[in-house]
Design a protein around this motif. Structure first.
Motif, PDB file in Angstrom:
ATOM      1  N   SER A  15       0.843  -1.188   0.000  1.00  0.00           N
ATOM      2  CA  SER A  15       0.000   0.000   0.000  1.00  0.00           C
ATOM      3  C   SER A  15       0.882   1.243   0.000  1.00  0.00           C
ATOM      4  CB  SER A  15      -0.914  -0.003   1.225  1.00  0.00           C
ATOM      5  OG  SER A  15      -0.135  -0.031   2.414  1.00  0.00           O
ATOM      6  N   TRP A  21      -9.691  -5.186  -6.790  1.00  0.00           N
ATOM      7  CA  TRP A  21      -8.752  -5.022  -5.681  1.00  0.00           C
ATOM      8  C   TRP A  21      -8.382  -6.372  -5.096  1.00  0.00           C
ATOM      9  CZ3 TRP A  21      -6.453  -0.534  -5.198  1.00  0.00           C
ATOM     10  CH2 TRP A  21      -7.064   0.576  -5.792  1.00  0.00           C
ATOM     11  N   THR A  22      -7.157  -6.475  -4.648  1.00  0.00           N
ATOM     12  CA  THR A  22      -6.519  -7.673  -4.105  1.00  0.00           C
ATOM     13  C   THR A  22      -6.390  -8.740  -5.193  1.00  0.00           C
ATOM     14  OG1 THR A  22      -8.398  -9.016  -3.315  1.00  0.00           O
ATOM     15  CG2 THR A  22      -7.681  -7.183  -1.905  1.00  0.00           C
ATOM     16  N   ARG A  58     -11.568  -8.215  -5.888  1.00  0.00           N
ATOM     17  CA  ARG A  58     -12.767  -7.818  -5.161  1.00  0.00           C
ATOM     18  C   ARG A  58     -13.186  -6.400  -5.525  1.00  0.00           C
ATOM     19  NH1 ARG A  58     -11.595  -8.992   1.017  1.00  0.00           N
ATOM     20  NH2 ARG A  58     -13.753  -8.252   1.168  1.00  0.00           N
ATOM     21  N   LEU A 106     -14.471  -2.593  -4.605  1.00  0.00           N
ATOM     22  CA  LEU A 106     -14.060  -1.666  -3.561  1.00  0.00           C
ATOM     23  C   LEU A 106     -14.969  -1.756  -2.342  1.00  0.00           C
ATOM     24  CD1 LEU A 106     -12.215   0.798  -2.758  1.00  0.00           C
ATOM     25  CD2 LEU A 106     -14.069   2.232  -3.645  1.00  0.00           C
ATOM     26  N   SER A 137     -16.574  -4.073  -1.080  1.00  0.00           N
ATOM     27  CA  SER A 137     -16.494  -5.313  -0.306  1.00  0.00           C
ATOM     28  C   SER A 137     -15.306  -5.314   0.653  1.00  0.00           C
ATOM     29  CB  SER A 137     -16.399  -6.519  -1.241  1.00  0.00           C
ATOM     30  OG  SER A 137     -15.117  -6.598  -1.856  1.00  0.00           O
ATOM     31  N   LEU A 138     -14.434  -4.326   0.554  1.00  0.00           N
ATOM     32  CA  LEU A 138     -13.248  -4.269   1.410  1.00  0.00           C
ATOM     33  C   LEU A 138     -13.585  -3.645   2.763  1.00  0.00           C
ATOM     34  CD1 LEU A 138     -10.649  -2.900  -1.174  1.00  0.00           C
ATOM     35  CD2 LEU A 138     -11.139  -5.291  -0.626  1.00  0.00           C
ATOM     36  N   HIS A 181      -9.224  -0.486   4.294  1.00  0.00           N
ATOM     37  CA  HIS A 181      -8.684  -0.905   3.010  1.00  0.00           C
ATOM     38  C   HIS A 181      -9.335  -0.138   1.862  1.00  0.00           C
ATOM     39  CE1 HIS A 181      -7.555  -4.894   5.147  1.00  0.00           C
ATOM     40  NE2 HIS A 181      -6.616  -3.977   5.293  1.00  0.00           N
ATOM     41  N   GLN A 182     -10.616   0.213   2.009  1.00  0.00           N
ATOM     42  CA  GLN A 182     -11.231   1.107   1.033  1.00  0.00           C
ATOM     43  C   GLN A 182     -10.503   2.458   1.032  1.00  0.00           C
ATOM     44  OE1 GLN A 182     -15.548   1.397   0.724  1.00  0.00           O
ATOM     45  NE2 GLN A 182     -15.745  -0.349   2.124  1.00  0.00           N
ATOM     46  N   ALA A 210      -7.266   2.087  -0.766  1.00  0.00           N
ATOM     47  CA  ALA A 210      -7.448   1.936  -2.207  1.00  0.00           C
ATOM     48  C   ALA A 210      -7.717   3.287  -2.873  1.00  0.00           C
ATOM     49  CB  ALA A 210      -8.596   0.963  -2.479  1.00  0.00           C
TER      50      ALA A 210
END
Length: 345
Positions: free
Chosen positions: A217, A296-297, A301, A303, A305-306, A310-311, A314
């Motif tokens: 990150s 993402w990841t 996934r 956005l 759902s994080l 983590h959102q 991102a």
């Protein structure tokens, strides 16, 4: 010159003190985090005992496992000459901080970490500066949730944290029994991140700057710098200017070539920059709008759902990519007092 590591377990999280090179041991330690189960600490023999790099998240379990690993190679906690943290994140820093009073072990980390470390206040939470940044990225709902509803998880409560005994600067050297560790400032993941190069052994202790299978990150810290991707890309290119060698990351398995992994990360961000540019040309105008359209990841996934933090990471990462695109004239930035929008150049 590229060096071959001593044979490592197929499961990089397997407990123990695994020799990587003469006088260098990798010690996986458990983490209380979902999605990230362990951190690699490294024990490096020195003239005064053993130097520990990134000795983990402060806990009774972490200390027990680390103590067993040290005893297996003939050392005790009293033999630790100092601890070095590649950055201030708790899975790298807090165990060493806890030992300062108990064992008199000195702790050192990069000078740029002072921005986040010295302004940390438990009552303000981990991300007091990010709601305002998220509003400027068009992520109003996420900013509101982070400001009003986000609570630190239970495992973060009462973790020992504070300033180190000293700050490390780019170009500094740390004496070992068989050579030296060169300190390189590598901002990006955090603004004060450092890596350590053991010239004689031909290895790089890369912290979270270069990881073996995932991309770190950017600016995930209390007081992030304004342009973390610019710094991260420059820090990656810095490593290409050094001789190649073994990569010893904080998470994941040992990698035979630092340069090869750095090239992969640079290519990843070239592709990410192009993906972001295409979305702007398709009509997305804010970092939040772009982030919602990207996977993402490694599991691709969405956005939403994080987890909240983590959102946040991102969206801020996409803002950093848009910043680089704007610097190179590939998109055009428009500023208002409350919002930053990006348009076709």
């Amino acid at each position: 010159m590229r060096r071959e590591a001593f044979e490592q377990p197929s499961d990089w999280t397997e407990p123990g003190a695994h020799p990587v090179a003469t006088g260098v041991y990798r010690i996986p330690l458990p983490l209380p985090l979902s999605g990230l189960s362990a951190v690699n600490a490294y024990a490096v023999e020195s003239a005064d005992g053993v130097v520990l790099i990134d000795p983990g998240w402060a806990s009774t379990e972490n200390e027990r496992i680390l103590g067993e690993a040290l005893r297996s190679i003939g050392y005790r906690f009293a033999d630790i000459s100092c601890c070095l943290a590649t950055h201030h994140h708790w899975d790298h820093y807090t165990q060493a901080y806890a030992w300062r009073e108990r064992f008199g072990v000195e702790l050192f980390t990069g000078r740029g970490e002072r921005f986040s470390i010295e302004t940390y206040e438990r009552q303000s939470g981990r991300f007091p500066n990010h709601p305002e940044l998220l509003y400027r990225c068009g992520a109003d709902d996420l900013a509101s949730r982070l400001a009003n509803d986000y609570l630190s998880p239970e495992y973060e409560v009462d973790v020992p944290f504070g300033s180190p005994d000293g700050w490390l600067d780019d170009g500094q050297r740390i004496q070992l029994s068989g050579g030296e560790l060169d300190v390189f400032a590598t901002p990006g993941h955090t603004r004060g991140h450092v890596v350590f190069r053991h010239r004689e052994a031909g290895i790089l202790f890369s912290g979270d700057h270069v990881l073996s299978t995932i991309t770190p990150s950017l600016g995930f810290e209390l007081a992030p710098e304004p342009h973390p991707l610019r710094s991260f890309l420059a820090s990656l290119r810095l490593l290409l200017a050094q001789p190649d060698g073994l990569l010893l990351p904080a998470h994941g398995h040992v990698v035979a070539s630092t340069h090869a992994r750095v090239d992969e990360l640079l290519q990843h961000h070239r592709q990410r920059l192009e993906d972001v540019r295409v979305l702007v040309h398709s009509g997305a105008t804010t970092a939040y709008e772009v982030a919602r359209e990207l996977p993402w990841t490694r599991r691709n996934r969405r956005l939403e759902s994080l987890a909240v933090e983590h959102q946040m990471s991102a969206v801020m990462e996409i803002e950093a990519h848009l910043d680089v695109l704007a610097v190179h004239g590939r998109v055009r930035a428009e500023e208002t007092p409350s919002l930053r929008r990006y348009l076709v150049a």
